[in-house]
Design an enzyme around this catalytic site. Structure first.
Site, PDB file in Angstrom:
ATOM      1  N   CYS A  42      16.539 -32.060   7.487  1.00 30.54           N
ATOM      2  CA  CYS A  42      15.539 -31.006   7.292  1.00 30.54           C
ATOM      3  C   CYS A  42      15.693 -29.959   8.397  1.00 30.54           C
ATOM      4  O   CYS A  42      16.105 -30.267   9.510  1.00 30.54           O
ATOM      5  CB  CYS A  42      14.135 -31.614   7.330  1.00 30.54           C
ATOM      6  N   ASP A  44      13.391 -28.662   9.974  1.00 26.42           N
ATOM      7  CA  ASP A  44      12.292 -28.832  10.927  1.00 26.42           C
ATOM      8  C   ASP A  44      12.800 -28.908  12.380  1.00 26.42           C
ATOM      9  O   ASP A  44      13.718 -29.685  12.673  1.00 26.42           O
ATOM     10  CB  ASP A  44      11.527 -30.117  10.560  1.00 26.42           C
ATOM     11  N   ARG A  46      11.651 -30.277  14.853  1.00 22.98           N
ATOM     12  CA  ARG A  46      11.388 -31.535  15.566  1.00 22.98           C
ATOM     13  C   ARG A  46      12.403 -32.627  15.236  1.00 22.98           C
ATOM     14  O   ARG A  46      12.279 -33.754  15.706  1.00 22.98           O
ATOM     15  CB  ARG A  46       9.972 -32.039  15.220  1.00 22.98           C
ATOM     16  N   HIS A  98      12.141 -37.004   7.063  1.00 22.71           N
ATOM     17  CA  HIS A  98      11.249 -37.353   8.182  1.00 22.71           C
ATOM     18  C   HIS A  98       9.796 -37.306   7.727  1.00 22.71           C
ATOM     19  O   HIS A  98       9.427 -36.503   6.875  1.00 22.71           O
ATOM     20  CB  HIS A  98      11.462 -36.392   9.357  1.00 22.71           C
ATOM     21  N   CYS A 101       6.775 -34.130   7.060  1.00 23.87           N
ATOM     22  CA  CYS A 101       7.618 -33.025   6.590  1.00 23.87           C
ATOM     23  C   CYS A 101       6.752 -31.991   5.863  1.00 23.87           C
ATOM     24  O   CYS A 101       6.128 -32.293   4.841  1.00 23.87           O
ATOM     25  CB  CYS A 101       8.713 -33.553   5.652  1.00 23.87           C
TER      26      CYS A 101
HETATM   27 ZN   LIG Z   1      10.869 -31.426   6.946  1.00 24.29          ZN
END
Ligand SMILES: [Zn+2]
Length: 210
Positions: A42, A44, A46, A98, A101
């Site tokens: 992803c 993302d 993090r 994750h 999400c």
């Molecule tokens: Zn995500």
């Protein structure tokens, strides 16, 4: 200091740190790459692939998009997949989702997000297939977690449905496909799904070659 200048400064420190332990590090980087892994994760911020797996530059070939999707008409993902499998000859393809999400969460709503609707639509299609199961879970947080898990399994299946993976399985008995979940509440990765070369998929998706 402007925030982006901090990144450039950190880069200088990183170069010096690398050279301290391996003076030839960057020379060897310039010689080429032979990663064993393709990572589909992803976007993302993090979930940084190298950090959470303790890997170095050169070890992971990486593709990231919202909610780590394997969309069979996505030329970007397919180009990365083809290059990784046919040229770099990776041994493993890891789809890593994750918990927490945002892409998965938003796909579970009926909000209009504009252009992103078109991407989230692929997640809504996964939701629809497992709708009864997902909606049997009362707690909204657990429901969100479950869709994250189901989505990773579906995306691993989507990889197996591509001719790129099926050809490599038939000809070279690689790569193994993995579905992992990163729990950003603990930092740990969990193995969720695995498909070794030649794993069973629905017949209708299996290509036949002469
Ligand atoms: Zn995500």
């Amino acid at each position: 200091m402007e925030p982006h200048k901090q990144l450039l400064l950190a880069n200088k420190a990183w170069v010096l740190e690398k050279l301290k332990t391996r003076p030839d590090f960057f020379e060897s980087q310039a010689e080429g790459q032979t990663p064993d892994f393709l990572w589909i994760g992803c976007s993302d911020s993090r979930v940084p692939a190298e950090d959470i797996t303790g890997t170095e530059p050169g070890e992971l070939f990486v593709h990231r998009n919202i909610a780590n999707m394997v969309v069979h008409t996505d030329f970007n993902m397919l180009s990365v997949l083809q290059y990784a499998v046919e040229v770099l000859k990776v041994k493993h393809v890891i789809v890593c989702g994750h918990y927490n999400c945002g892409g998965v969460k938003n796909a579970m709503t009926r909000h209009d997000f504009g252009l992103i609707n078109k991407w989230l639509r692929h997640l809504k299609d996964v939701y629809r297939i497992y709708q009864d199961h997902i909606e049997s879970i009362a707690d909204p947080k657990a429901r969100w977690d479950r869709l994250v898990e189901i989505n990773v399994t579906e995306q691993v299946q989507n990889l197996a449905k591509t001719s790129i993976i099926q050809r490599a399985w038939d000809k070279e008995q690689r790569p193994t496909l993995h579905g992992w979940i990163y729990d950003l509440r603990t930092g740990y990765l969990k193995e969720f799904a695995e498909m070794p070369p030649g794993a069973k998929i629905d017949d209708i998706y299996r290509f036949q070659w002469e």
